[in-house]
Design a protein around this motif. Structure first.
Motif, short mmCIF file in Angstrom:
data_model
loop_
_atom_site.label_atom_id
_atom_site.label_comp_id
_atom_site.label_asym_id
_atom_site.label_seq_id
_atom_site.Cartn_x
_atom_site.Cartn_y
_atom_site.Cartn_z
N ASP A 24 0.53 -1.19 0.10
CA ASP A 24 -0.05 -0.03 -0.07
C ASP A 24 0.86 1.07 0.32
O ASP A 24 1.88 1.76 0.87
N ASP A 25 0.59 2.07 -0.89
CA ASP A 25 1.44 3.47 -1.33
C ASP A 25 0.87 4.16 0.17
O ASP A 25 2.54 4.73 0.38
N GLN B 2 0.85 4.20 3.07
CA GLN B 2 1.09 2.50 4.46
C GLN B 2 2.81 2.95 3.82
O GLN B 2 3.93 3.60 5.30
N GLU C 238 5.29 -0.98 -6.27
CA GLU C 238 4.99 -2.48 -5.60
C GLU C 238 5.94 -3.17 -6.52
O GLU C 238 6.32 -2.96 -7.61
#
Length: 344
Positions: free
Chosen positions: A117-118, A120, A154
């Motif tokens: 998750d970007d 986070q 990711e």
């Protein structure tokens, strides 16, 4: 490849000659030209970060920043050597390559440790004690001033066939950065890890010497890797991380004002890039799909991911074996920092 290295050495040697007359004290005066190298192409994430860093420096001082992209001065190992030698002032490089110098930096390659998750990830890099307090001392031991770390997106695997399980990786030569722990990761995943410098990857995939590799989507798009490795697999095992460093002697020789200028420019670029990266993967994936009808996209289910996640503990154990008590303490702090982010 050898010719490129010789040319890079010649350019670097010219820089070194020009630096002989420049003391650290002189480097802190106004109107200096600072040299900054990174390991990506024009318009890629590290290049965007570098442009923002330069923008801030040149707007708020009389210094100038000269940016060198991938291949200008050789491969990743070359620009790190040039930074440690003082030929370059700044270098932006992934822990995938600095792991040879700083074994603890390989922590980023423990699979399923970091979230994908970007938001986070951004919060983790902003607030992590491991990142902001423990890592700088490790880099300082190698003559490097760690200015910041940031995520680039990711990690996605590309392969010659779709992959949904460790068994599907069997018999595949998967290119990795020359990083022992990343090698361990793909061995645990069932593949045959094949460490290679970036310059050999496209050709290796094209000739089937390699059957796959991993990178963030923007790099897969930028390097046209999907042309020769068209099956994209989202395993959810981690994010690509990079770091901006300065030659420590250079940085320590700057005036207090210029040191703060560098820190402020770093914060300015960090703030920009952490707004820029979220959503970038989706945009680049769309471009890839528009460019080729041969590309397939495989997103593993939670059950399928679990088969890979179950193999992560052996990589974690190898990390601790490589790094000892210091690595174990760093890993413990990493997990505490990540837990705090997830709770928020």
């Amino acid at each position: 490849m050898q010719l490129k290295k010789l040319l890079a050495a010649g350019v670097a040697g010219a820089f070194l000659t020009g630096l002989v007359a420049c003391s650290s004290e002189e480097a802190s005066t106004q109107g200096q030209q600072w040299r900054y190298a990174h390991e990506e192409f024009e318009g890629d994430v590290q290049d965007v970060f570098a442009q923002k860093f330069r923008e801030y420096i040149e707007t708020h001082s009389e210094h100038q920043v000269q940016i060198f992209r991938f291949g200008d001065l050789g491969e990743s190992e070359d620009i790190m050597e040039q930074t440690q030698a003082g030929i370059l002032n700044f270098v932006n490089q992934s822990p995938g390559f600095t792991g040879a110098l700083i074994p603890e930096a390989q922590i980023f390659f423990i699979p399923y440790l970091l979230p994908v998750d970007d938001q986070q990830m951004v919060e983790f890099f902003r607030t992590s004690r491991a990142i902001n307090e423990l890592f700088p001392a490790l880099y300082a031991e190698q003559g490097l001033e760690l200015l910041t770390m940031y995520p680039e997106g990711e990690m996605v695997v590309t392969a010659d066939t779709p992959v949904r399980s460790p068994e599907d990786f069997r018999g595949k030569n998967i290119r990795t950065m020359p990083n022992p722990l990343l090698t361990e990761t793909y061995r645990a995943f069932g593949a045959t890890p094949t460490p290679l410098p970036w310059g050999e990857v496209y050709g290796g995939l094209q000739t089937n010497i390699l059957q796959g590799q991993e990178n963030p989507i923007f790099w897969i798009q930028s390097g046209a890797l999907y042309e020769v490795s068209p099956n994209l697999i989202f395993t959810g095992h981690g994010q690509f991380t990079t770091a901006l460093m300065a030659n420590q002697d250079f940085f320590n020789g700057l005036s207090a004002e210029d040191q703060q200028l560098v820190r402020d420019a770093t914060a300015y670029a960090f703030d920009y890039i952490t707004e820029y990266v979220p959503g970038l993967s989706d945009a680049m994936l769309e471009r890839i799909l528009e460019s080729s009808d041969q590309v397939t996209v495989t997103r593993l289910t939670e059950e399928e991911r679990q088969a890979f996640r179950d193999r992560a503990p052996q990589v974690e154990a190898r990390f601790i074996e490589m790094t000892g008590e210091r690595g174990a303490a760093l890993l413990e702090q990493f997990k505490a920092d990540l837990d705090a982010v997830r709770k928020e």
